[in-house]
Design a protein around this motif. Structure first.
Motif: not given
Lengths: 436, 469
Positions: A290-291, A293-294, A296, B100, B107-108, B163-165, B167-168, B171
């Protein structure tokens, strides 16, 4: 901007639980009561062993148990409950039937009396059975359009085959043909107090709750004896199972392994290993797919304890075009668990989370009631959580590594993928053998 | 986990009901006796303290030492309805970006600090607000306050994590809307039928095109406009000491820059004067479905006029003894499931005008939605003409009281309720007053509300079943 330091935690307070009082009635029913005066309500759970009940019969029975007695219609039953703020519902799975509900605390006798009326005298009126079986068939048909349901059905069948855990949703046709006579026969055979547990949690003394339970259900017919469920068959590994869902815009990945039972000495280590892998947001799986590769939205892994066996299931719903890549990363993280060991920081964080969520999960009346009822199904009592907390505190890096070596070995796993076969079969075949 | 945009499952009061409980210091129920033959309906009292920091941040504190758990919530007074045109879904995407990292939190780390303290967390985006919250063992309170303060000073947004979020979030939309039957029904499908202006009628999850167009500059502008200290409420409930918590809050939030709340632009629309209907085919839906909505009084400015509709929704749809379940499901069998609630996201007390009472139903295969709507009209008209049955209002209120108390038992629900009440109603004590005010709703008011649910004020959306049963 100055660099600020995240504050340390204040000292821990001791983890305590409210006392759980217990009384076994002459008819075999066990009543458990917990005094929790947080709000003036009462929560009720009646758990009845239900192994080997026909899945269509038991599903319709749960839908119609509260649909009428010789004296009362479905509307009268509901209105009486509502007058004390109450409601009841019944559900079944392969292990048990559960009648659950709540009310304003003063209405507890009414709720318990209603439970007694239906377990003794549910009538399964013809018109209600006809209506409810059709509604249930409608709901199953809706579920069959949902990827999460479809992949779960395929996974259970692959894991458990003919064992009762293998088919937990009935065929709509079988439901549509259900008759009141079959429901009455199942009821007469299986709804008995032997092996059953009534849990009451709320704003009344435990003694008063036990008395209320006994007053209402002490006269429940004691005939019959519960059947014990056979252990699930040993997991057979094999090629990836691909379930076609044309035009699916996502693929549903499910990976299952056999897990240790709840009472195994290594269960605490297993719980922490699962957290580190994918059991919470701060896990390796979430960080990766997720965090980073994005691929899912909500990847996760969950340990599920049933009476017949325990399993660990890893889930991710991923974009169709990254299906194989996401599966590869999911296996990779399994392998990393199986052959390596967690860092001390990973273990401490998972441990704190596990211990903290014990507090959060027991902080409400409904949380206490559901946990107590669930444990009772395993012959355990709530204070098992205190022992479990002690074991969680002792788990070492070596313990997690030892448990993970078997638990997360990809070679021990079964993989099921539901998605658009035309798009994903070839990429999956590049990774592994895919079943026909 | 991490970030979600919630949507209703058709239950009344989903995750948003009020309040309190008796606590060691402020104990005792105020009893609401509805009728002599009914059980008393208790409302719990709980302490609520409110103050404002010099930078404009509003603070709500509600201590209760009953269980060793504390809830922390920050609510920003911005939601789906204020996101910019051409940036549908941006309020939700921005919510994801708030997880983020920030100046002192990589991050995380936000998640690992909370979960590594034994806590849980989430955030969610709603029509009129966005919330961020943690529930933790009480020894982790200061850590949660630090983390919320750090991101209130500004999230660390980069091209990479944006960009990552995106994509999330795509989904998330595929899971919750695109890849399932009835996705977004009716909360994304009905507002475009009922409303004419962008704030009220656009897709709050956003189009993929709009999401992909989002830039760092958009994020900075959105933060600068709406994530101001003066536009936020910090709420703490559960096991803490007021003086200690106040000191912690001043320590961590005191240097958040003072910024005023933007002026709310106003999103009102006139009521409908003629029925509006629309339909669409859902290729995966095996059953027809219908949802209908009627405008209701302003939940903030006219709470007294609004509450009868809350009671009416419950009376119509909650449980086997409710009017529409009895008629449509049990008697006519013209519906296979139904629900009714206030607000498109099912939150009666955390929404602004314009909003609606929503009824939704799934029909058996081949069911006739026009006939079903006509039956709804008939039942509603029967309430308007014949009034309520003896004891009907009292038992419906008893169930409402249970819902409120049940939500009160959860620290996280309580802390969110207080925060949204302060943000939207301007006073956290409104949440505390709800049981009493709902208890005061009269049969005449419910009848009057029913008389307003007429066809020409209705917007409805029909799902045509395109999936084989």
């Amino acid at each position: 901007m100055p660099v600020l330091t995240v504050p340390d935690l204040a000292p821990d307070t001791e983890f305590t639980l409210p006392g759980c009082h217990e009384r076994t009635l002459a008819n075999g029913l066990t009543v458990l009561a917990i005094h929790r005066p947080s709000v003036p309500l009462a929560e009720v759970r009646l758990r009845i062993p239900f192994a080997y009940a026909d899945v269509a019969e038991s599903s319709v029975l749960a839908q119609t148990l509260l649909s009428g007695t010789a004296d009362k219609t479905v509307v009268q039953i509901a209105a009486e409950l509502q007058s004390v703020g109450g409601a009841l519902s019944a559900s079944v799975d392969a292990d048990r039937m559960l009648i659950a509900g709540n009310s304003l605390v003063d209405g507890l006798p009414k709720v318990l009396a209603t439970i007694a009326e239906v377990v003794d005298g549910a009538a399964y009126p013809e018109d209600q059975v006809e209506s409810e079986r059709n509604r249930l068939a409608d709901r199953i048909n809706v579920a069959r359009q949902q990827p999460a349901h479809l992949v779960q059905v395929a996974l259970l069948e692959r894991l458990y085959g003919d064992h009762p855990y293998g088919t937990q949703t009935p065929e709509p046709d079988a439901v549509s043909q259900m008759t009141p006579d079959r429901l009455r026969a199942l009821h007469a055979d299986r709804l008995h107090p032997a092996g059953a547990t009534l849990v009451i949690v709320g704003d009344l003394s435990a003694e008063a709750a036990l008395d209320a339970g006994e007053a209402a259900l002490g006269g429940w017919n004691g005939a019959g004896s519960p059947r014990e469920i056979a252990p699930v068959p040993a997991l057979r590994t094999g090629p990836l199972v691909l379930v076609d869902r044309p035009a699916s815009v996502q693929s549903s990945l499910r990976i299952a392994v056999t897990a240790l039972p709840r009472t195994d000495p290594d269960n605490a280590a297993q719980q922490l290993a699962n957290l580190i892998y994918g059991g919470y947001f701060s896990s390796r799986l979430v960080a990766n797919i997720r965090e980073d590769k994005g691929y899912t939205y909500s990847p996760r892994s969950v340990v599920d304890h049933g009476l017949a066996g325990s399993s660990l299931v890893i889930s991710a719903d991923v974009a169709t075009e990254v299906t194989a890549a996401a599966l590869w990363e999911t296996w990779y993280e399994m392998g990393r668990m199986a052959v390596g060991e967690p860092t001390k920081e990973e273990l401490e964080q998972a441990r704190r989370y596990a211990l903290g969520t014990l507090r959060l999960g027991t902080a409400t009346q409904s949380g206490l009631a559901s946990l107590t009822s669930g444990f009772a199904g395993f012959g355990l009592r709530l204070d098992w959580l205190l022992e479990h907390a002690g074991r969680l505190a002792e788990v070492t890096v070596d313990d997690v590594a030892r448990v993970s070596a078997r638990l997360f070995a990809p070679s021990n796993a079964v993989t099921v993928v539901l998605g658009d076969s035309g798009e994903i079969r070839k990429p999956l075949e590049a990774l592994t053998a895919v079943g026909a | 986990m991490g970030a979600t945009l919630t949507c209703p499952r058709g239950v009344w009061l989903r995750g948003v009901a009020p309040r309190g409980r008796r606590s060691g210091r402020d104990a005792g129920y105020g009893s609401l006796v509805i009728t002599p033959e009914q059980v008393d309906i208790p409302a719990t009292a709980f302490p609520v303290e409110q103050f404002r920091l010099p930078n404009g941040l509003r603070v709500v504190l509600s201590p209760d030492r009953g269980v060793p758990v504390v809830g922390v919530a920050v609510v920003y007074d911005v939601g789906i309805r204020l996101e910019p045109q051409g940036r549908s879904g941006f309020a939700h995407l921005f919510e994801h970006m708030m997880f983020q990292g920030s100046a002192n939190v990589a991050k995380l780390e936000h998640m690992s600090y909370v979960q590594g303290s034994g806590g849980t967390l989430n955030g969610s985006t709603h029509l009129d607000y966005t919330d961020y919250y943690e529930m933790l063992p009480s020894n982790a309170l200061e850590r949660a306050l630090f983390l919320e303060a750090d991101r209130m000073r500004g999230p660390a947004i980069t091209e990479e994590n944006l960009a990552n979020q995106i994509d999330v979030v795509k989904e998330e939309i595929r899971v919750n809307v695109l890849n399932r039957p009835y996705g977004g029904f009716p909360w994304l499908k009905l507002p475009p039928v009922m409303f004419d202006t962008f704030p009220n009628n656009h897709d709050g999850y956003g189009s993929f095109e709009d999401l992909e167009a989002a830039t760092l500059e958009d994020a900075q502008t959105f933060f600068d406009t709406y994530y101001a200290a003066g536009n936020a409420v910090l709420s703490v409930a559960g096991d803490f000491d007021v003086a200690e918590a106040t000191a912690m809050i001043e320590r961590h939030f005191g240097d958040v820059p003072a910024r005023e709340a933007p002026v709310h632009p106003g999103i009102g629309e006139p009521d409908l004067t003629a029925e509006r209907r629309a339909s669409y085919t859902d290729p995966r839906a095996p059953l027809p479905a219908i949802a209908a909505a009627w405008r209701v009084p302003d939940p903030v400015r006219d709470l007294g006029g609004y509450l009868p509709y809350v009671v009416l929704a419950e009376l119509l749809t909650d449980g086997d003894a409710s009017r529409l379940v009895e008629r449509l499901i049990q008697r006519d069998r013209s519906a296979t499931s139904l629900s009714g609630y206030l607000g498109f996201m099912g939150e009666p007390f955390a929404v602004r005008d314009p909003t609606a009472l929503v009824l939704q139903a799934h029909l058996p295969p081949g069911g006739d939605v026009d006939r079903l709507l006509a039956t709804v009209d008939e039942e509603v008209a029967r309430i308007a003409s014949d009034g309520l049955a003896e004891g009907e209002l009292a038992r419906v209120k008893a169930r409402i009281a249970l819902h409120l108390l049940h939500e009160d038992d959860s620290v996280i629900n309580r802390v969110l309720r207080l925060a949204t009440s302060a943000a939207l109603h301007g006073d956290a004590r409104v949440a505390r007053e709800l049981p009493r005010r709902l208890g005061e709703v009269t049969a005449e008011q419910v009848v009057e509300a029913a008389s307003r649910l007429v066809p020409h004020r209705r917007a409805a959306i029909e799902v045509i079943a395109g999936g084989a049963a």
